[in-house]
Scaffold this motif. Structure first.
Motif, mmCIF file in Angstrom:
data_model
loop_
_atom_site.group_PDB
_atom_site.id
_atom_site.type_symbol
_atom_site.label_atom_id
_atom_site.label_comp_id
_atom_site.label_asym_id
_atom_site.label_seq_id
_atom_site.Cartn_x
_atom_site.Cartn_y
_atom_site.Cartn_z
ATOM 1 N N PHE A 168 0.672 -1.025 0.087
ATOM 2 C CA PHE A 168 -0.012 0.097 -0.036
ATOM 3 C C PHE A 168 0.776 1.217 -0.115
ATOM 4 C CE2 PHE A 168 -2.564 3.075 2.856
ATOM 5 C CZ PHE A 168 -3.547 3.249 1.753
ATOM 6 N N GLY A 169 0.833 2.141 -0.851
ATOM 7 C CA GLY A 169 1.443 3.373 -0.943
ATOM 8 C C GLY A 169 2.741 3.451 -1.527
ATOM 9 N N VAL A 170 3.185 2.516 -2.321
ATOM 10 C CA VAL A 170 4.732 2.268 -2.567
ATOM 11 C C VAL A 170 4.758 2.906 -4.171
ATOM 12 C CG1 VAL A 170 5.089 0.197 -1.219
ATOM 13 C CG2 VAL A 170 4.495 -0.086 -3.688
ATOM 14 N N GLY A 171 3.707 3.372 -4.904
ATOM 15 C CA GLY A 171 3.917 4.186 -5.952
ATOM 16 C C GLY A 171 3.519 3.382 -7.244
ATOM 17 N N LYS A 172 2.678 2.341 -7.171
ATOM 18 C CA LYS A 172 2.267 1.716 -8.241
ATOM 19 C C LYS A 172 1.469 2.608 -9.198
ATOM 20 C CE LYS A 172 0.325 -1.314 -5.604
ATOM 21 N NZ LYS A 172 0.710 -0.720 -4.254
ATOM 22 N N THR A 173 0.337 3.210 -8.999
ATOM 23 C CA THR A 173 -0.378 4.234 -9.481
ATOM 24 C C THR A 173 0.416 5.248 -10.240
ATOM 25 O OG1 THR A 173 -2.271 3.759 -8.350
ATOM 26 C CG2 THR A 173 -2.144 5.898 -9.586
ATOM 27 N N THR A 174 1.424 5.808 -9.371
ATOM 28 C CA THR A 174 2.492 6.852 -10.334
ATOM 29 C C THR A 174 3.237 6.220 -11.214
ATOM 30 O OG1 THR A 174 2.565 7.951 -8.059
ATOM 31 C CG2 THR A 174 4.391 8.301 -9.510
ATOM 32 N N CYS A 175 3.606 4.771 -11.000
ATOM 33 C CA CYS A 175 4.483 4.231 -12.108
ATOM 34 C C CYS A 175 3.777 4.103 -13.274
ATOM 35 C CB CYS A 175 4.935 2.904 -11.447
ATOM 36 S SG CYS A 175 6.048 1.914 -12.147
ATOM 37 N N VAL A 176 2.488 3.647 -13.532
ATOM 38 C CA VAL A 176 1.658 3.413 -14.347
ATOM 39 C C VAL A 176 1.409 4.595 -15.123
ATOM 40 C CG1 VAL A 176 -0.618 2.594 -15.290
ATOM 41 C CG2 VAL A 176 0.890 1.168 -13.458
ATOM 42 N N GLN A 177 1.095 5.772 -14.300
ATOM 43 C CA GLN A 177 0.750 6.998 -14.835
ATOM 44 C C GLN A 177 1.858 7.692 -15.608
ATOM 45 O OE1 GLN A 177 -0.622 9.272 -11.448
ATOM 46 N NE2 GLN A 177 -2.912 8.552 -11.800
ATOM 47 N N SER A 178 3.040 7.576 -15.104
ATOM 48 C CA SER A 178 4.163 8.279 -15.522
ATOM 49 C C SER A 178 4.770 7.671 -16.969
ATOM 50 C CB SER A 178 5.299 8.174 -14.369
ATOM 51 O OG SER A 178 5.872 7.042 -14.554
ATOM 52 N N ILE A 179 4.612 6.500 -17.140
ATOM 53 C CA ILE A 179 4.974 5.609 -18.449
ATOM 54 C C ILE A 179 3.877 5.423 -19.402
ATOM 55 C CG2 ILE A 179 4.866 3.363 -17.390
ATOM 56 C CD1 ILE A 179 7.892 4.614 -19.412
ATOM 57 N N SER A 180 2.594 5.376 -19.168
ATOM 58 C CA SER A 180 1.550 5.062 -19.937
ATOM 59 C C SER A 180 1.248 6.058 -21.288
ATOM 60 C CB SER A 180 0.209 4.902 -19.169
ATOM 61 O OG SER A 180 -0.591 4.534 -20.321
ATOM 62 N N GLU A 181 1.427 5.492 -22.436
ATOM 63 C CA GLU A 181 1.324 6.537 -23.431
ATOM 64 C C GLU A 181 -0.117 6.702 -23.670
ATOM 65 O OE1 GLU A 181 3.268 3.898 -26.353
ATOM 66 O OE2 GLU A 181 1.607 2.712 -26.808
ATOM 67 N N ILE A 182 -1.101 6.402 -23.241
ATOM 68 C CA ILE A 182 -2.572 6.278 -23.438
ATOM 69 C C ILE A 182 -2.987 7.038 -21.880
ATOM 70 C CG2 ILE A 182 -3.160 4.785 -24.837
ATOM 71 C CD1 ILE A 182 -3.995 2.902 -22.618
ATOM 72 N N PRO A 183 -3.978 7.687 -21.908
ATOM 73 C CA PRO A 183 -4.529 8.163 -20.569
ATOM 74 C C PRO A 183 -4.685 6.715 -19.441
ATOM 75 C CG PRO A 183 -5.817 9.302 -22.265
ATOM 76 C CD PRO A 183 -5.006 8.195 -22.825
ATOM 77 N N PRO A 184 -4.037 6.679 -18.468
ATOM 78 C CA PRO A 184 -4.326 5.274 -17.647
ATOM 79 C C PRO A 184 -5.391 5.213 -17.055
ATOM 80 C CG PRO A 184 -2.714 6.926 -16.501
ATOM 81 C CD PRO A 184 -3.172 7.619 -17.733
ATOM 82 N N ILE A 185 -6.091 4.008 -17.177
ATOM 83 C CA ILE A 185 -7.334 3.684 -16.143
ATOM 84 C C ILE A 185 -6.886 3.400 -14.964
ATOM 85 C CG2 ILE A 185 -9.373 2.250 -16.212
ATOM 86 C CD1 ILE A 185 -8.866 1.710 -19.254
ATOM 87 N N ASN A 186 -7.582 4.083 -14.071
ATOM 88 C CA ASN A 186 -7.454 3.603 -12.649
ATOM 89 C C ASN A 186 -8.627 3.802 -11.841
ATOM 90 O OD1 ASN A 186 -7.888 6.377 -11.421
ATOM 91 N ND2 ASN A 186 -5.794 6.788 -12.217
ATOM 92 N N ARG B 131 -0.567 1.646 -21.004
ATOM 93 C CA ARG B 131 0.016 0.849 -22.142
ATOM 94 C C ARG B 131 1.405 1.555 -22.563
ATOM 95 N NH1 ARG B 131 -3.053 1.564 -27.328
ATOM 96 N NH2 ARG B 131 -1.665 3.365 -27.642
ATOM 97 N N ARG B 132 2.342 1.074 -22.938
ATOM 98 C CA ARG B 132 3.794 1.555 -23.283
ATOM 99 C C ARG B 132 4.114 0.795 -24.592
ATOM 100 N NH1 ARG B 132 5.679 6.588 -22.959
ATOM 101 N NH2 ARG B 132 7.928 6.493 -24.107
ATOM 102 N N THR B 133 4.473 1.353 -25.399
ATOM 103 C CA THR B 133 5.187 0.859 -26.691
ATOM 104 C C THR B 133 6.790 0.876 -26.523
ATOM 105 O OG1 THR B 133 3.392 1.382 -28.103
ATOM 106 C CG2 THR B 133 5.409 0.932 -29.495
ATOM 107 N N ILE B 134 7.551 -0.161 -26.564
ATOM 108 C CA ILE B 134 9.061 0.036 -26.314
ATOM 109 C C ILE B 134 9.505 -0.494 -27.913
ATOM 110 C CG2 ILE B 134 10.927 -1.035 -25.380
ATOM 111 C CD1 ILE B 134 8.912 0.350 -23.352
ATOM 112 N N GLY B 135 9.974 0.514 -28.504
ATOM 113 C CA GLY B 135 10.594 0.236 -29.823
ATOM 114 C C GLY B 135 9.448 -0.182 -30.939
ATOM 115 N N THR B 136 9.942 -0.551 -32.061
ATOM 116 C CA THR B 136 8.867 -0.929 -33.105
ATOM 117 C C THR B 136 8.294 -2.282 -32.782
ATOM 118 O OG1 THR B 136 10.689 -1.782 -34.410
ATOM 119 C CG2 THR B 136 10.084 0.691 -34.473
ATOM 120 N N ASP B 137 8.598 -3.148 -31.946
ATOM 121 C CA ASP B 137 8.180 -4.315 -32.004
ATOM 122 C C ASP B 137 7.509 -4.799 -30.493
ATOM 123 O OD1 ASP B 137 10.627 -4.384 -30.646
ATOM 124 O OD2 ASP B 137 11.412 -6.500 -31.750
#
Length: 190
Positions: free
Chosen positions: A12-30, A62-68
């Motif tokens: 609880f409170g370790v930063g999971k939501t922040t982690c997803v929000q910071s990297i997601s290329e789409i508006p994250p669903i939470n 969601r996050r795209t890493i490279g082209t593949d």
């Protein structure tokens, strides 16, 4: 194009939501809900932690890493009453990133235990650098968490997309090293 499901877990409170929000290329669903006076006995935090909401189901990004490679990110809720959901969230995952907060390291024990004892999902433990500083050497954290030598231990700042990207790549690399031929369900070709 290949896709992979990655679970972001931890206490609880370790930063999971922040982690997803910071990297997601789409508006994250939470599924954040306000913490109220009625939840104080259940979702108690240490004084000085500025947290007003809590995840009650999951986070998704969601996050795209490279082209593949496309990563689908599923953040778990951290409270014990939601732990039964972890089995469902981990189904089909190629790997997991377990966030740890050295200010409340005991909150990391259940997540580490889950991936060591109750799941076959490969995982990487990641110390979240809340204030941008690593306060304890990683080997001390490894010893305190009693991590097996084969479990990678890294650090990242969950607020920094580049730092989170490196952590997610560590999960993918660890998963591939453990299982060089993932099942069709784990890595789905598109």
């Amino acid at each position: 194009m290949t896709s992979a499901k990655i679970v972001i877990a931890g206490g609880f409170g370790v930063g999971k939501t922040t982690c997803v929000q910071s990297i997601s290329e789409i508006p994250p669903i939470n599924t954040e809900a306000w913490m109220t006076a009625a939840s104080e006995t259940v979702d108690r935090l240490d004084p000085g932690i500025d947290k007003t909401t809590t995840t009650v189901a999951m986070d998704f990004g969601r996050r795209t890493i490279g082209t593949d490679l496309v990563l689908y990110l599923f953040g778990t809720p951290g409270q014990p009453r939601f732990w039964p959901m972890w089995d469902d969230l981990c189904r089909g995952a190629v790997g997991a990133l377990v966030l740890a907060d050295t200010r409340q390291l005991a909150a990391s024990f259940p997540a580490v235990n889950y991936f060591e004892q109750d799941s076959d999902v490969p995982f990487v433990v990641c110390v979240n650098l809340f204030d941008g500083v690593l306060h304890h050497p990683l080997e001390e954290v490894r010893e305190a968490l009693a991590l097996a030598a084969g479990v990678p231990l890294i650090a990242c700042d969950a607020r920094d997309p580049q730092s989170v990207a490196r952590a997610l790549l560590a999960v993918v690399e660890h998963a591939m090293a453990r299982n060089p031929r993932p099942t069709a369900g784990a890595l789905a070709a598109h």
